[in-house]
Write a protein that holds these residues in place. Structure first.
Motif, PDB file in Angstrom:
ATOM      1  N   ARG A 108       0.831  -1.202   0.000  1.00  0.00           N
ATOM      2  CA  ARG A 108       0.000   0.000   0.000  1.00  0.00           C
ATOM      3  C   ARG A 108       0.869   1.256   0.000  1.00  0.00           C
ATOM      4  N   PRO A 109       0.404   2.312  -0.659  1.00  0.00           N
ATOM      5  CA  PRO A 109       1.141   3.576  -0.612  1.00  0.00           C
ATOM      6  C   PRO A 109       1.249   4.077   0.829  1.00  0.00           C
ATOM      7  N   PRO A 110       2.210   4.940   1.097  1.00  0.00           N
ATOM      8  CA  PRO A 110       2.337   5.491   2.454  1.00  0.00           C
ATOM      9  C   PRO A 110       1.034   6.168   2.892  1.00  0.00           C
ATOM     10  N   PRO A 111       0.793   6.225   4.187  1.00  0.00           N
ATOM     11  CA  PRO A 111      -0.434   6.864   4.693  1.00  0.00           C
ATOM     12  C   PRO A 111      -0.601   8.283   4.144  1.00  0.00           C
ATOM     13  N   VAL A 112      -1.853   8.655   3.942  1.00  0.00           N
ATOM     14  CA  VAL A 112      -2.283   9.972   3.429  1.00  0.00           C
ATOM     15  C   VAL A 112      -1.582  10.364   2.135  1.00  0.00           C
ATOM     16  N   THR A 113      -1.209   9.367   1.331  1.00  0.00           N
ATOM     17  CA  THR A 113      -0.611   9.639   0.019  1.00  0.00           C
ATOM     18  C   THR A 113      -1.641   9.511  -1.091  1.00  0.00           C
ATOM     19  N   THR A 114      -2.570   8.556  -0.986  1.00  0.00           N
ATOM     20  CA  THR A 114      -3.603   8.389  -2.009  1.00  0.00           C
ATOM     21  C   THR A 114      -4.972   8.244  -1.353  1.00  0.00           C
ATOM     22  N   PHE A 115      -5.977   8.775  -2.053  1.00  0.00           N
ATOM     23  CA  PHE A 115      -7.351   8.749  -1.558  1.00  0.00           C
ATOM     24  C   PHE A 115      -8.289   8.418  -2.712  1.00  0.00           C
ATOM     25  N   GLU A 116      -9.332   7.635  -2.418  1.00  0.00           N
ATOM     26  CA  GLU A 116     -10.376   7.343  -3.398  1.00  0.00           C
ATOM     27  C   GLU A 116     -11.469   8.401  -3.266  1.00  0.00           C
ATOM     28  N   GLY A 153      -3.715  11.967  -5.377  1.00  0.00           N
ATOM     29  CA  GLY A 153      -2.410  11.728  -4.799  1.00  0.00           C
ATOM     30  C   GLY A 153      -1.863  12.977  -4.127  1.00  0.00           C
ATOM     31  N   ARG A 154      -1.246  12.806  -2.972  1.00  0.00           N
ATOM     32  CA  ARG A 154      -0.676  13.924  -2.221  1.00  0.00           C
ATOM     33  C   ARG A 154       0.793  13.649  -1.906  1.00  0.00           C
ATOM     34  N   LEU A 155       1.602  14.684  -2.014  1.00  0.00           N
ATOM     35  CA  LEU A 155       2.999  14.646  -1.605  1.00  0.00           C
ATOM     36  C   LEU A 155       3.318  15.958  -0.907  1.00  0.00           C
ATOM     37  N   ASP A 156       4.113  15.893   0.132  1.00  0.00           N
ATOM     38  CA  ASP A 156       4.520  17.106   0.862  1.00  0.00           C
ATOM     39  C   ASP A 156       3.317  17.934   1.296  1.00  0.00           C
ATOM     40  N   ASP A 157       2.269  17.230   1.723  1.00  0.00           N
ATOM     41  CA  ASP A 157       1.041  17.875   2.201  1.00  0.00           C
ATOM     42  C   ASP A 157       0.354  18.724   1.138  1.00  0.00           C
ATOM     43  N   ARG A 158       0.545  18.360  -0.125  1.00  0.00           N
ATOM     44  CA  ARG A 158      -0.084  19.105  -1.220  1.00  0.00           C
ATOM     45  C   ARG A 158      -0.726  18.129  -2.212  1.00  0.00           C
ATOM     46  N   PRO A 159      -1.843  18.512  -2.821  1.00  0.00           N
ATOM     47  CA  PRO A 159      -2.371  17.708  -3.928  1.00  0.00           C
ATOM     48  C   PRO A 159      -1.342  17.665  -5.048  1.00  0.00           C
TER      49      PRO A 159
END
Length: 242
Positions: A108-116, A153-159
Protein backbone atom coordinates in the motif's frame (compact mmCIF):
# COMPACT_ATOMS: atom_id res chain seq x y z
CA UNK A 1 -4.29 -17.05 -14.86
CA UNK A 2 -4.06 -15.92 -18.50
CA UNK A 3 -3.81 -12.17 -19.00
CA UNK A 4 -6.44 -10.46 -21.14
CA UNK A 5 -5.47 -10.06 -24.78
CA UNK A 6 -5.81 -7.05 -27.05
CA UNK A 7 -9.33 -7.96 -28.21
CA UNK A 8 -10.55 -8.03 -24.63
CA UNK A 9 -8.87 -4.73 -23.80
CA UNK A 10 -10.56 -2.98 -26.73
CA UNK A 11 -13.86 -3.79 -25.00
CA UNK A 12 -12.52 -2.62 -21.65
CA UNK A 13 -11.54 0.72 -23.16
CA UNK A 14 -15.07 1.06 -24.55
CA UNK A 15 -16.63 0.13 -21.22
CA UNK A 16 -14.55 2.41 -19.02
CA UNK A 17 -14.07 5.37 -21.41
CA UNK A 18 -17.36 5.54 -23.37
CA UNK A 19 -18.24 7.94 -26.21
CA UNK A 20 -21.30 10.14 -25.97
CA UNK A 21 -22.79 8.41 -29.03
CA UNK A 22 -22.10 5.65 -31.55
CA UNK A 23 -23.42 5.07 -35.07
CA UNK A 24 -23.38 1.92 -37.16
CA UNK A 25 -22.41 3.03 -40.67
CA UNK A 26 -21.95 0.15 -43.11
CA UNK A 27 -19.04 -1.95 -41.75
CA UNK A 28 -18.09 0.75 -39.24
CA UNK A 29 -18.86 1.80 -35.71
CA UNK A 30 -18.40 5.57 -35.67
CA UNK A 31 -17.86 7.12 -32.24
CA UNK A 32 -19.02 10.67 -31.72
CA UNK A 33 -17.78 12.87 -28.93
CA UNK A 34 -16.62 16.47 -28.52
CA UNK A 35 -14.04 15.76 -25.81
CA UNK A 36 -11.04 15.68 -28.14
CA UNK A 37 -10.15 12.20 -26.88
CA UNK A 38 -9.24 9.88 -29.76
CA UNK A 39 -10.56 6.82 -27.91
CA UNK A 40 -14.12 8.15 -28.11
CA UNK A 41 -13.88 9.91 -31.48
CA UNK A 42 -12.59 7.17 -33.79
CA UNK A 43 -14.26 4.80 -36.22
CA UNK A 44 -13.50 1.09 -36.06
CA UNK A 45 -14.11 -1.64 -38.62
CA UNK A 46 -16.55 -4.22 -37.26
CA UNK A 47 -16.74 -6.04 -40.61
CA UNK A 48 -14.20 -6.19 -43.43
CA UNK A 49 -14.33 -2.80 -45.17
CA UNK A 50 -13.56 -2.07 -48.79
CA UNK A 51 -11.85 1.12 -49.98
CA UNK A 52 -15.21 2.45 -51.14
CA UNK A 53 -16.63 2.20 -47.63
CA UNK A 54 -14.24 4.75 -46.15
CA UNK A 55 -16.12 7.78 -47.48
CA UNK A 56 -19.28 6.87 -45.56
CA UNK A 57 -17.39 6.88 -42.26
CA UNK A 58 -15.67 10.13 -43.18
CA UNK A 59 -19.01 11.77 -43.98
CA UNK A 60 -20.53 10.64 -40.67
CA UNK A 61 -17.63 12.10 -38.69
CA UNK A 62 -17.58 15.37 -40.63
CA UNK A 63 -21.33 15.77 -40.18
CA UNK A 64 -20.66 15.63 -36.43
CA UNK A 65 -17.91 18.26 -36.84
CA UNK A 66 -15.17 15.73 -36.18
CA UNK A 67 -12.06 15.15 -38.25
CA UNK A 68 -12.04 11.68 -39.82
CA UNK A 69 -10.16 9.38 -37.46
CA UNK A 70 -9.82 5.59 -37.57
CA UNK A 71 -8.59 3.26 -34.86
CA UNK A 72 -6.35 0.53 -36.28
CA UNK A 73 -6.51 -2.56 -34.10
CA UNK A 74 -4.62 -5.82 -34.35
CA UNK A 75 -5.74 -7.60 -37.52
CA UNK A 76 -6.60 -4.34 -39.34
CA UNK A 77 -3.56 -4.48 -41.64
CA UNK A 78 -5.58 -4.20 -44.86
CA UNK A 79 -7.50 -1.19 -43.53
CA UNK A 80 -4.24 0.39 -42.40
CA UNK A 81 -2.87 0.08 -45.92
CA UNK A 82 -6.04 1.49 -47.51
CA UNK A 83 -5.97 4.53 -45.25
CA UNK A 84 -2.25 5.07 -45.87
CA UNK A 85 -2.93 5.03 -49.61
CA UNK A 86 -5.65 7.64 -49.04
CA UNK A 87 -3.14 9.96 -47.35
CA UNK A 88 -3.91 9.16 -43.72
CA UNK A 89 -1.00 9.56 -41.30
CA UNK A 90 -0.30 7.44 -38.23
CA UNK A 91 -1.33 9.11 -34.96
CA UNK A 92 -0.50 8.03 -31.41
CA UNK A 93 0.78 4.43 -31.53
CA UNK A 94 -0.35 2.93 -28.21
CA UNK A 95 0.84 0.13 -25.93
CA UNK A 96 -1.67 -1.89 -23.90
CA UNK A 97 -0.63 -3.28 -20.52
CA UNK A 98 -2.16 -5.80 -18.15
CA UNK A 99 -1.33 -7.57 -14.91
CA UNK A 100 -3.11 -9.63 -12.33
CA UNK A 101 -4.46 -7.25 -9.71
CA UNK A 102 -2.80 -9.30 -6.97
CA UNK A 103 0.60 -8.76 -8.61
CA UNK A 104 0.31 -4.97 -8.30
CA UNK A 105 -1.64 -4.74 -5.02
CA UNK A 106 1.36 -5.85 -2.99
CA UNK A 107 2.37 -2.79 -1.00
CA UNK A 108 0.00 0.00 0.00
CA UNK A 109 1.14 3.58 -0.61
CA UNK A 110 2.34 5.49 2.45
CA UNK A 111 -0.43 6.86 4.69
CA UNK A 112 -2.28 9.97 3.43
CA UNK A 113 -0.61 9.64 0.02
CA UNK A 114 -3.60 8.39 -2.01
CA UNK A 115 -7.35 8.75 -1.56
CA UNK A 116 -10.38 7.34 -3.40
CA UNK A 117 -12.76 10.17 -4.34
CA UNK A 118 -15.94 10.32 -6.40
CA UNK A 119 -16.91 12.65 -7.89
CA UNK A 120 -13.49 14.21 -8.48
CA UNK A 121 -12.58 17.25 -6.42
CA UNK A 122 -11.89 20.63 -7.99
CA UNK A 123 -8.20 20.24 -7.19
CA UNK A 124 -8.17 17.02 -9.24
CA UNK A 125 -9.81 18.66 -12.24
CA UNK A 126 -7.25 21.47 -11.92
CA UNK A 127 -4.38 18.96 -12.05
CA UNK A 128 -5.96 17.27 -15.07
CA UNK A 129 -6.51 20.62 -16.77
CA UNK A 130 -2.85 21.56 -16.31
CA UNK A 131 -1.98 18.30 -18.08
CA UNK A 132 -4.35 18.97 -20.99
CA UNK A 133 -7.22 16.82 -19.71
CA UNK A 134 -10.14 19.23 -19.88
CA UNK A 135 -13.90 19.24 -19.27
CA UNK A 136 -14.66 17.01 -22.25
CA UNK A 137 -12.64 14.16 -20.81
CA UNK A 138 -14.10 14.74 -17.35
CA UNK A 139 -17.50 14.29 -19.02
CA UNK A 140 -16.32 10.90 -20.34
CA UNK A 141 -15.51 9.85 -16.77
CA UNK A 142 -18.90 11.13 -15.56
CA UNK A 143 -20.86 9.07 -18.10
CA UNK A 144 -18.96 5.84 -17.50
CA UNK A 145 -20.89 3.24 -15.55
CA UNK A 146 -19.75 2.28 -12.05
CA UNK A 147 -17.79 0.84 -10.47
CA UNK A 148 -15.38 3.71 -10.95
CA UNK A 149 -13.32 6.06 -8.84
CA UNK A 150 -10.89 8.95 -9.01
CA UNK A 151 -7.64 8.76 -7.09
CA UNK A 152 -6.13 11.83 -5.48
CA UNK A 153 -2.41 11.73 -4.80
CA UNK A 154 -0.68 13.92 -2.22
CA UNK A 155 3.00 14.65 -1.60
CA UNK A 156 4.52 17.11 0.86
CA UNK A 157 1.04 17.87 2.20
CA UNK A 158 -0.08 19.11 -1.22
CA UNK A 159 -2.37 17.71 -3.93
CA UNK A 160 0.09 16.36 -6.45
CA UNK A 161 -1.60 13.90 -8.81
CA UNK A 162 -4.78 12.21 -9.90
CA UNK A 163 -6.09 9.29 -11.94
CA UNK A 164 -9.41 7.83 -13.01
CA UNK A 165 -10.12 4.09 -12.76
CA UNK A 166 -13.10 2.17 -14.12
CA UNK A 167 -14.09 -1.49 -14.29
CA UNK A 168 -15.56 -3.43 -17.20
CA UNK A 169 -16.08 -7.16 -16.75
CA UNK A 170 -13.18 -8.51 -14.70
CA UNK A 171 -10.75 -5.76 -15.74
CA UNK A 172 -10.00 -2.44 -14.08
CA UNK A 173 -8.45 0.17 -16.37
CA UNK A 174 -6.50 3.26 -15.36
CA UNK A 175 -7.07 6.39 -17.43
CA UNK A 176 -5.79 9.95 -17.22
CA UNK A 177 -3.05 9.37 -14.66
CA UNK A 178 -1.52 12.82 -14.23
CA UNK A 179 1.16 14.02 -11.81
CA UNK A 180 1.67 17.77 -11.44
CA UNK A 181 4.98 18.93 -12.85
CA UNK A 182 6.52 19.99 -9.54
CA UNK A 183 5.89 16.54 -8.05
CA UNK A 184 7.17 14.26 -10.80
CA UNK A 185 9.97 11.73 -10.30
CA UNK A 186 9.00 11.27 -6.65
CA UNK A 187 7.21 7.94 -6.98
CA UNK A 188 3.64 9.24 -7.01
CA UNK A 189 2.72 7.51 -10.29
CA UNK A 190 3.74 4.21 -8.70
CA UNK A 191 1.65 4.96 -5.61
CA UNK A 192 -1.38 5.84 -7.73
CA UNK A 193 -0.99 2.65 -9.79
CA UNK A 194 -0.79 0.50 -6.67
CA UNK A 195 -3.75 2.37 -5.14
CA UNK A 196 -5.71 1.60 -8.31
CA UNK A 197 -4.86 -2.07 -7.90
CA UNK A 198 -6.02 -2.15 -4.27
CA UNK A 199 -9.27 -0.40 -5.23
CA UNK A 200 -9.80 -2.83 -8.13
CA UNK A 201 -9.16 -5.77 -5.82
CA UNK A 202 -11.77 -4.47 -3.37
CA UNK A 203 -14.31 -4.43 -6.23
CA UNK A 204 -13.54 -7.98 -7.35
CA UNK A 205 -11.56 -7.20 -10.51
CA UNK A 206 -9.03 -9.82 -11.55
CA UNK A 207 -6.82 -7.65 -13.76
CA UNK A 208 -5.39 -4.14 -13.80
CA UNK A 209 -4.97 -2.70 -17.29
CA UNK A 210 -4.09 0.57 -18.99
CA UNK A 211 -2.97 2.08 -22.28
CA UNK A 212 -0.23 4.61 -22.92
CA UNK A 213 1.36 6.08 -26.01
CA UNK A 214 4.53 4.40 -27.20
CA UNK A 215 6.36 7.73 -27.13
CA UNK A 216 5.71 8.15 -23.38
CA UNK A 217 8.98 6.55 -22.33
CA UNK A 218 8.53 7.34 -18.63
CA UNK A 219 5.12 5.64 -18.47
CA UNK A 220 6.25 2.58 -20.41
CA UNK A 221 9.27 2.19 -18.16
CA UNK A 222 7.13 2.57 -15.04
CA UNK A 223 4.53 -0.02 -15.97
CA UNK A 224 7.14 -2.51 -17.12
CA UNK A 225 9.03 -2.02 -13.83
CA UNK A 226 5.85 -2.79 -11.89
CA UNK A 227 5.57 -6.13 -13.68
CA UNK A 228 2.80 -5.23 -16.10
CA UNK A 229 2.93 -7.08 -19.43
CA UNK A 230 2.59 -5.62 -22.90
CA UNK A 231 -0.46 -7.46 -24.29
CA UNK A 232 -1.30 -5.50 -27.41
CA UNK A 233 -0.95 -2.35 -29.49
CA UNK A 234 -3.01 -0.11 -31.71
CA UNK A 235 -2.74 3.24 -33.46
CA UNK A 236 -4.91 5.78 -35.22
CA UNK A 237 -4.96 7.09 -38.78
CA UNK A 238 -5.92 10.73 -39.42
CA UNK A 239 -5.90 13.03 -42.44
CA UNK A 240 -3.04 15.49 -41.84
CA UNK A 241 -4.91 18.49 -43.26
CA UNK A 242 -7.76 17.89 -40.83
Amino acid sequence: MTLPDAQKLYAVIEGTWPPSAKQAVGPWIVRLDDSGSSRVSAATAEQTPQAGDIAAAEDAMREAFQSPLFMIREGDDALDAMLAARGYAIKDPVNMYAAEVSAIATQRPPPVTTFEVWPPLTVQTDIWAAGGIGPGRIAVMDRARPPKTALLGRLDDRPAGTAYVGIAGDCAMIHALEVAGAHRRKGLATYLTRAAAFWAQSKGAAYLTLVTTQENAAANTLYASLGMSLVGQYHYRILPEE
